[in-house]
Design a protein around this motif. Sequence first.
Motif, short mmCIF file in Angstrom:
data_model
loop_
_atom_site.label_atom_id
_atom_site.label_comp_id
_atom_site.label_asym_id
_atom_site.label_seq_id
_atom_site.Cartn_x
_atom_site.Cartn_y
_atom_site.Cartn_z
N GLU A 48 31.29 61.56 50.35
CA GLU A 48 30.34 62.42 51.06
C GLU A 48 28.96 61.77 51.10
O GLU A 48 28.22 61.92 52.08
N THR A 49 28.61 61.03 50.05
CA THR A 49 27.32 60.32 50.04
C THR A 49 27.29 59.27 51.13
O THR A 49 26.29 59.13 51.86
N ARG A 56 24.82 52.06 52.26
CA ARG A 56 25.75 51.00 51.88
C ARG A 56 26.38 51.36 50.53
O ARG A 56 25.80 52.12 49.75
N ILE A 57 27.55 50.78 50.23
CA ILE A 57 28.21 51.05 48.95
C ILE A 57 27.28 50.72 47.79
O ILE A 57 27.18 51.49 46.82
N GLN A 126 33.78 46.51 44.10
CA GLN A 126 35.14 46.27 44.59
C GLN A 126 36.02 47.51 44.40
O GLN A 126 36.79 47.87 45.28
N HIS A 127 35.89 48.16 43.23
CA HIS A 127 36.69 49.35 42.97
C HIS A 127 36.31 50.46 43.94
O HIS A 127 37.20 51.16 44.48
N ALA A 128 35.02 50.63 44.18
CA ALA A 128 34.57 51.67 45.12
C ALA A 128 35.10 51.38 46.52
O ALA A 128 35.56 52.29 47.23
N TYR A 129 35.08 50.13 46.93
CA TYR A 129 35.58 49.71 48.24
C TYR A 129 37.06 50.08 48.37
O TYR A 129 37.49 50.64 49.38
N PRO A 149 34.26 50.72 54.51
CA PRO A 149 33.04 51.50 54.30
C PRO A 149 31.95 51.26 55.35
O PRO A 149 31.20 52.18 55.69
N LYS A 150 31.87 50.04 55.88
CA LYS A 150 30.86 49.79 56.92
C LYS A 150 31.16 50.60 58.17
O LYS A 150 30.24 50.98 58.91
#
Length: 202
Positions: A48-49, A56-57, A126-129, A149-150
């Motif tokens: 949501e963020t 960006r991540i 990397q984990h978030a991606y 994500p982009k």
Amino acid sequence: MNLNLDVRANKMRIYDLKGKRLFLYQDEIQEMLLIAEDVHLLLRTFVETLIYTGCRISEALNMTRKDIHYHQQKITLKSQNRSGPVFRDVPVPHNYIDTLVAVHSILGGNDNNYEVKKPLWKWTRQHAYELIQELMIRSGVPAGGHRNPKGIRHAYGVNAVLCSVPLPFLKKWMGHSHISTTAIYVTCLQLDEKELVKRMWA
């Protein structure tokens, strides 16, 4: 402000060289939000963020409790350029900030200096991606250059332009150094020319 909108020299794109989109459609964004309601709460607030701030991540992973301004209904994001850290405030919807406050106990708990400065998400980039990619697949986002994500960040810019957000505001919210970068989102208006003509002659 110099409103030079020459996007030809800008290397950032929302379509690849074959003309395929690099952004998510809003129905895909809405499906992600719906699916996110049933996943782990930390993943929900993270996605949501990305969606509601266009960040960006790395900027999301830098967020701490002190960056959440509940009563002002805004988020402070930190990015880095050659001169050092750069901060910007991004207005956000009340439903998002309500969830963020509840999940991360923003208005309660231990407010000592150490706690306030702790990241909201203790993940590597990397984990978030990978988590976002998995959620996209689960949400039915088709494979392509937009499924990352982009693609969410670009969707934020596209949606803002389609909703007539002035470019100087969008430039500030997205943290662009030059408005020519923000102007790439104007190219998406070709997707909705019929609607624009309706508004023009209504």
